[in-house]
Write a protein that holds these residues in place. Structure first.
Motif, mmCIF file in Angstrom:
data_model
loop_
_atom_site.group_PDB
_atom_site.id
_atom_site.type_symbol
_atom_site.label_atom_id
_atom_site.label_comp_id
_atom_site.label_asym_id
_atom_site.label_seq_id
_atom_site.Cartn_x
_atom_site.Cartn_y
_atom_site.Cartn_z
ATOM 1 N N PHE A 143 22.500 5.143 1.658
ATOM 2 C CA PHE A 143 23.846 4.886 2.450
ATOM 3 C C PHE A 143 24.240 6.130 3.811
ATOM 4 C CE2 PHE A 143 28.043 5.164 3.092
ATOM 5 C CZ PHE A 143 29.191 3.465 2.599
ATOM 6 N N TYR A 144 24.873 6.156 4.512
ATOM 7 C CA TYR A 144 25.004 6.786 5.869
ATOM 8 C C TYR A 144 26.364 6.749 5.912
ATOM 9 C CZ TYR A 144 25.443 8.954 10.797
ATOM 10 O OH TYR A 144 25.187 9.870 11.681
ATOM 11 N N VAL A 145 26.909 7.655 5.584
ATOM 12 C CA VAL A 145 28.018 8.088 5.337
ATOM 13 C C VAL A 145 28.680 8.844 6.776
ATOM 14 C CG1 VAL A 145 29.808 9.644 3.733
ATOM 15 C CG2 VAL A 145 27.939 8.713 2.654
ATOM 16 N N ASN A 146 29.900 8.026 6.896
ATOM 17 C CA ASN A 146 30.153 8.490 8.480
ATOM 18 C C ASN A 146 31.597 9.477 7.919
ATOM 19 O OD1 ASN A 146 29.927 5.247 9.345
ATOM 20 N ND2 ASN A 146 28.219 6.861 10.392
ATOM 21 N N ASP A 147 31.294 10.832 8.097
ATOM 22 C CA ASP A 147 31.915 11.920 6.973
ATOM 23 C C ASP A 147 32.481 13.015 8.872
ATOM 24 O OD1 ASP A 147 29.615 13.208 7.418
ATOM 25 O OD2 ASP A 147 30.739 14.337 5.874
ATOM 26 N N ALA A 148 32.155 12.792 10.229
ATOM 27 C CA ALA A 148 32.013 13.404 11.078
ATOM 28 C C ALA A 148 32.220 12.314 12.295
ATOM 29 C CB ALA A 148 31.307 14.309 11.251
ATOM 30 N N GLY A 149 33.144 12.848 13.583
ATOM 31 C CA GLY A 149 32.551 12.193 14.675
ATOM 32 C C GLY A 149 34.616 11.506 14.656
ATOM 33 N N GLN B 252 0.750 -1.238 0.309
ATOM 34 C CA GLN B 252 0.224 0.118 0.193
ATOM 35 C C GLN B 252 0.491 1.711 -0.030
ATOM 36 O OE1 GLN B 252 -3.778 -0.720 -0.445
ATOM 37 N NE2 GLN B 252 -3.494 -1.741 -1.234
ATOM 38 N N LYS B 253 2.153 0.804 -0.753
ATOM 39 C CA LYS B 253 2.674 2.299 -1.046
ATOM 40 C C LYS B 253 3.439 3.196 0.478
ATOM 41 C CE LYS B 253 3.077 2.789 -5.184
ATOM 42 N NZ LYS B 253 4.839 1.770 -5.629
ATOM 43 N N GLU B 254 3.567 1.563 1.544
ATOM 44 C CA GLU B 254 4.047 3.013 2.796
ATOM 45 C C GLU B 254 5.924 2.749 2.871
ATOM 46 O OE1 GLU B 254 5.066 0.292 7.185
ATOM 47 O OE2 GLU B 254 4.204 -0.583 5.491
ATOM 48 N N ARG B 255 6.328 3.722 2.417
ATOM 49 C CA ARG B 255 7.265 4.418 3.123
ATOM 50 C C ARG B 255 9.017 3.795 3.513
ATOM 51 N NH1 ARG B 255 8.250 9.993 4.018
ATOM 52 N NH2 ARG B 255 9.923 9.620 2.231
ATOM 53 N N ILE B 256 9.280 3.215 2.876
ATOM 54 C CA ILE B 256 10.293 2.332 3.938
ATOM 55 C C ILE B 256 11.519 2.535 3.243
ATOM 56 C CG2 ILE B 256 11.019 -0.285 4.225
ATOM 57 C CD1 ILE B 256 8.443 -1.310 4.350
ATOM 58 N N MET B 257 12.111 3.399 4.069
ATOM 59 C CA MET B 257 13.364 3.163 3.906
ATOM 60 C C MET B 257 14.404 1.829 4.402
ATOM 61 S SD MET B 257 16.414 4.921 5.471
ATOM 62 C CE MET B 257 16.514 7.007 5.577
ATOM 63 N N VAL B 258 15.846 1.755 3.682
ATOM 64 C CA VAL B 258 15.998 0.345 3.759
ATOM 65 C C VAL B 258 17.585 0.940 3.529
ATOM 66 C CG1 VAL B 258 17.275 -1.744 3.221
ATOM 67 C CG2 VAL B 258 14.973 -0.692 2.442
ATOM 68 N N GLU B 259 18.195 1.121 4.841
ATOM 69 C CA GLU B 259 19.586 1.572 4.733
ATOM 70 C C GLU B 259 20.609 0.914 5.051
ATOM 71 O OE1 GLU B 259 22.724 2.828 7.581
ATOM 72 O OE2 GLU B 259 21.170 3.750 8.507
ATOM 73 N N PHE B 260 21.669 0.354 4.180
ATOM 74 C CA PHE B 260 22.630 -0.698 4.435
ATOM 75 C C PHE B 260 24.004 -1.007 3.565
ATOM 76 C CE2 PHE B 260 19.989 -0.265 0.454
ATOM 77 C CZ PHE B 260 20.862 -1.520 -1.080
ATOM 78 N N VAL B 261 25.496 -1.673 3.573
ATOM 79 C CA VAL B 261 26.482 -0.501 3.830
ATOM 80 C C VAL B 261 26.685 0.380 4.967
ATOM 81 C CG1 VAL B 261 28.477 -0.788 2.405
ATOM 82 C CG2 VAL B 261 26.654 -2.067 1.247
ATOM 83 N N SER B 262 26.292 1.431 4.361
ATOM 84 C CA SER B 262 27.629 2.595 5.644
ATOM 85 C C SER B 262 28.105 1.919 5.700
ATOM 86 C CB SER B 262 26.127 2.576 6.606
ATOM 87 O OG SER B 262 24.931 3.416 5.712
#
Length: 564
Positions: free
Chosen positions: A171-177, A125-135
């Motif tokens: 893709f979540y880029v860990n470019d801080a911290g 039903q077009k539910e909005r899903i985000m798949v975050e992977f690798v990162s």
């Protein structure tokens, strides 16, 4: 299940309810509330296409033996207008039902009519899903866990899309911290060692030791010479990071595109630091009474939500922890960007982080139950029966880029989806390049190529596929043909089940079985050399099978060859 199978199921439910009602009206069964019952596919299909436990669960309502209830249902059921033509009573009171040939004909016609769209549904039903992977951490090359996570995450997103969800790959880029500070310190040491010597410049004890750090430092020196040797350390590190990080991220993008993974969003961690969202999240936790200060640091009351220990959000030196940034990032997914559900694909070593992050979503006023995490177990690479850890080309630990130099992308994507994420797996490097039926991806691709070859050879003789009548398709009544069509009919339901369970490997198993059933059919039944109507019907079945094979392979971004 396919729309036809769903329609058949609803027809059967209605017929069973109506039969019980008629049995009560005739006095065969005492008047009682209709029981809740199930209809399902039996494990042994020789017992029927569908079975119901209506008589078993009805024993309590009707106070009759199940077998008598089953007989009453069988005596009063009207299957006209349904896809079923008969029923049988089995054991203590199970009722089994058998499809009419019309069902099998309609399944094949549905596949041909829908083509590339067969298997897709609007279940989600077009539910909005985000798949975050690798990162993966951009401070170094991607490893074998990223290779498995990439294939599983990308194929999971494809399955969810086919099941009717609105899917975003991220893709979540860990470019801080802290890791970027360590990256800068490591690059700085290698850069200075080029000009001052390794014996003069000490390498940080917790620095990144990889050869990739040396290579980036050399590249920086090649462009800038020694002009940063006497610069301020902070300026030097900033220049090194600004030079090296885009190159590392660019290499990641290149490797992942070679792996046929394309993201909708590359989200940089630095943005939540720069736009104030991290501070906003910390302030929210403070206002909700979920923080306290101790030993000069700011702590998150994780134990208030059932965790074993509290977590540091801001260190004594004033720097936020990775956990604090991660809370802000996940809050951004739900609160700022409005995803209905978020799926993270993480390595199994992150298992302790799952409950903490779900609890943190509750702590900021969101629903932690809408965050799901798929944990991926380790991969063992095997060659010649021996575990392999080093690349033949580089002599270093095998990473994603090394794997794709040695193994076809088709094989890598298929192999990493052979097992559920939660199971450890062995990746046989020899088998992955083998061109025979022992190699599962070759076996499936060969089934597709075999059908293409059949169609091509018959076309050379002037025999072409055509539409068939229901009477002609009813000629497909051998056990091998019926079994193959049944499997084709279950494709849509397999996609939905894979989406619900976050298990794309279910579809890999499905397509291996489809190839097996096709090879079995083709080895037992001739397409050419029969009466024309039967030849036409079998060609129709071949085309339907080819369509489903192609739909699975294209969904998983694996090639569907026309010849092998």
């Amino acid at each position: 299940m396919s729309k036809l199978a769903l329609q058949a199921t609803e027809q059967l439910r209605g017929a069973i309810r109506e039969a019980m009602q008629k049995a009560m009206e005739s006095g065969t069964l005492p008047k009682a509330p209709l029981p809740e019952f199930t209809v399902e596919i039996p494990a042994d299909r020789t017992h029927g296409d569908w079975a119901t436990n209506a008589a078993m669960v009805g024993a309590k309502s009707f106070r009759f033996p199940p077998r008598k209830i089953a007989q009453a249902i069988a005596d009063h059921i009207d299957l006209s207008g349904t896809y079923f033509d008969r029923s049988e009573i089995a054991g203590p009171g199970f009722l089994n039902f058998f499809f009419k040939s019309q069902f099998y004909s309609d399944v094949l016609k549905d596949v041909i009519a829908l083509g590339d769209g067969y298997g897709r549904s609007d279940f989600g039903q077009k539910e909005r899903i985000m798949v975050e992977f690798v990162s993966a951490n951009p401070t170094g090359p991607m490893h074998m866990g990223n290779a498995r996570g990439g294939a599983l995450g990308d194929c999971l997103a494809s399955v969810l899309d086919a099941a009717g969800y609105d899917v975003t790959r991220e893709f979540y880029v860990n470019d801080a911290g802290n890791q970027i500070e360590k990256f800068g310190a490591s690059l700085e040491a290698r850069y200075l060692q080029i000009y001052l010597g390794e014996e003069t410049v000490e390498f940080p004890e917790d620095g990144y030791q990889g050869d990739d750090i040396r290579e980036r430092a050399k590249e920086f020196a090649g462009e800038n010479g020694d002009r940063f040797v006497k610069a301020d350390s902070a300026e030097r590190r900033r220049a090194l990071v600004d030079f090296a990080l885009p190159k590392n991220i660019g290499k990641m993008k290149t490797d992942l595109e070679k792996y046929r993974i394309r993201y909708d969003v590359w989200f940089r961690e630095s943005t939540i630091h720069e736009d104030g969202e991290l501070q906003e999240t910390i302030d929210l936790l403070k206002n909700r009474g979920m923080t306290y200060e101790k030993d000069g640091a700011l702590w998150y009351r994780a134990t208030a939500l059932g965790a074993e220990k509290d977590e540091v959000l801001i260190r004594q030196n004033g720097n936020p922890t990775y956990f604090a940034a991660d809370i802000a990032y996940h809050r951004n997914k739900f609160s700022k960007r409005g995803f209905d559900r978020c799926i993270d694909v993480w390595g199994a070593d992150h298992h302790g982080h799952v409950a903490r992050m779900k609890g943190a979503m509750d702590a900021v006023g969101l629903d932690g139950g809408k965050l799901d995490v798929v944990l991926i177990q380790l991969v063992r690479l095997v060659r010649g029966g021996e575990v392999v850890r080093m690349s033949k080309r580089t002599g270093k630990a095998i990473g994603l880029a090394d794997l794709l130099d040695e193994v076809p992308v088709d094989a890598a994507r298929f192999y990493f989806n052979l097992r559920e994420a939660t199971s450890q797996m062995e990746f046989d490097l020899d088998l992955a390049v083998q061109q025979d039926s022992q190699n599962p991806v070759y076996y499936v691709q060969y089934a597709h190529a075999r059908i293409c070859s059949i169609l091509k050879n018959l076309a050379a003789e002037g025999i072409f596929p055509r539409d068939c009548t229901d009477e002609e398709l009813a000629l497909l009544n051998s056990p091998e043909e019926i079994e193959l069509i049944r499997h084709i009919a279950s494709f849509t339901s397999e996609i939905v089940a894979a989406a619900q369970n976050y298990d794309p490997a279910r579809i890999t198993r499905y397509v291996i079985e489809l190839a097996t059933l096709f090879h079995k059919f083709y080895n037992m039944r001739r397409v050419k050399g029969e009466e024309e109507p039967l030849t036409a019907a079998r060609l129709f079945l071949c085309r339907a099978t080819m369509t489903v094979l192609r739909n699975v392979l294209s969904m998983f971004k694996i090639t569907a060859p026309e010849s092998m």
